[in-house]
Design an enzyme around this catalytic site. Sequence first.
Site, PDB file in Angstrom:
ATOM      1  N   SER A  59      49.515  42.753  45.555  1.00 29.41           N
ATOM      2  CA  SER A  59      50.885  42.478  46.325  1.00 29.41           C
ATOM      3  C   SER A  59      51.068  41.157  46.968  1.00 29.41           C
ATOM      4  O   SER A  59      49.955  40.859  47.777  1.00 29.41           O
ATOM      5  CB  SER A  59      51.004  43.745  47.181  1.00 29.41           C
ATOM      6  OG  SER A  59      52.214  43.488  47.942  1.00 29.41           O
ATOM      7  N   SER A  60      52.222  40.727  47.168  1.00 28.99           N
ATOM      8  CA  SER A  60      52.477  39.769  48.366  1.00 28.99           C
ATOM      9  C   SER A  60      52.353  39.965  49.546  1.00 28.99           C
ATOM     10  O   SER A  60      52.532  39.122  50.454  1.00 28.99           O
ATOM     11  CB  SER A  60      53.825  39.155  47.793  1.00 28.99           C
ATOM     12  OG  SER A  60      54.690  40.275  47.655  1.00 28.99           O
TER      13      SER A  60
END
Lengths: 143, 423
Positions: A66-67
């Site tokens: 995930s960012s």
Amino acid sequence: MTASSAELVGTVLHAGTGTGPLLKLDGPLSFWGGVDGAGQIIDRHHPQFGVSLRGRVLAMESGRGSSSSASVLAELLRTGNGPAAIVMARPDAIVTLGALVAAELYGCATPVVVLSREDYARVRGGVRTTVDASDDSARIAWT
Amino acid sequence: MQLEPGERATLEGADGQGAAMAMRVVTGLARASGAERLVEIASVHIDGCLYHGQAGVDFAERLVELGARTTVPTTLNVGSLDLLHPGMVRTESETEKDVAAGGRRLATAYEALGARPTWTCAPYQADVRPARGEHIAWAESNAIVFANSVLGARTDRYGDFLDVCAAVTGRAPYAGLHLDENRRGEVVLDCRGLGAGVLELDLAYPLLGYLAGEIAGTANPVFVGLPPGVSEDRLKALGAAAASAGGVALFHVVGTTPEAPTLDAALHDRPPEHTEVVTPERLASARRELSTAEGDRLDAVSVGTPHASLDELRALADELADGPRIHTGVAMYASTGRTVLERARQHGIAEVLQDAGVRLVVDTCTYVTSILDPSTRVVMTNSGKWAHYAPANLGVDVVLASLSECVASARAGRVVLDDGLLR
């Protein structure tokens, strides 16, 4: 250079200085969902589940997932539960951003450095390591 | 790195200190990415709406204080709250209260900067559809992989902070997946041996995504042998699983996605680094790896990660329309965006779901904030992404299943799997 001490030169993603025992991950790690607020790895799929990043020089080939990892890293650095430095084998925008924002908001200078694959293979877990990265050059040393 | 005169002026404070701070982050990342210049972008999707601690709030509020404003159309990802159904997210514990308060402060700050309060991880299901070849700066791993792969727009793997800085500056580093050479397919997943029966299953797509993430890591996978015209919802499920299991930000499906009319086109006329044959056994084993639960206990079922589209809500309503209600011992959730919920209401789909006992969640998602009852131990999902993150995020065990298995299990009050599915 002797067998018990070494120095490597890397590429700077974020400048700063950090020292600590080196933690070399056996798999990529997403900070978000993978690390708790105290800096402990909570991703059950990760080979180093349960190990803490706090105060370590963290070596991982690449980031993952995930960012939101940038926020989690910035928060770990704000609270003092983050790694002392990060050494990678591939540049990673998300990790760099976490360090950049912690510097912008809180003045933390946590270095993020990329090594060639060959040099990355030479870093060893458990060894006390110093990462010293200025705007244009990075040195990684251990004794 | 070369900056245009206007970019340099922004950096030096000509557009205010907020824009200068945003430009420092964009150029700092550009240097780290080895970019030679910045690229003008057409839209931004901001991921950083979830409260992960004080740093995120401090950053957004600092930009507001310094007078920054978005300069391109900007959408907002899921946050920590269901703003339309305030009772949906629990706020009993101190941590839950902190998350709710932090989430509200983030929401206030981003709206003050000029972003649209869309609150969805699937902005592409609303009216936000970047054109092929358009440069954008999207964050949120599933939104990124969908924009790159399914729409053929160009965004790199952006994260929190850069997204909002790109929205303020209208610029992103010209690097990564903005560049042609980095969009080449690298790892081929040969699915020709899977058979039409397996490829008709919705369950096959999160599993293919999981395998792609495991095999490709952050490289670009190319799928060969998937049926032509695979639906957007299946590509969405595949991409979300690939982005969470590896770091996939772009995949090609030969014969379906914009940059892969042929295998040669997807590979830019070069040989792949690596080819793997995908078998039904590998899919079955991926399902076992993603399913941490044992036995048949079931407490909840969660679908809609990424947010369910209108078609997916309709499919769920069709499964539930005639037949028994959901078992009283199981809570069933469907997460979706507020725009899609509105359309589902207009089509009578929301009513069917609610009558059957499905709780509709908007603006957020069941795996990122406190929605499930604290006694929940085992959850079934049809999302590879949910299955990947929920054990660590929520401390629950998961079972990855098809939509039909989810409904059958929700009705039975226990895990009911069709083990013959992947043969």
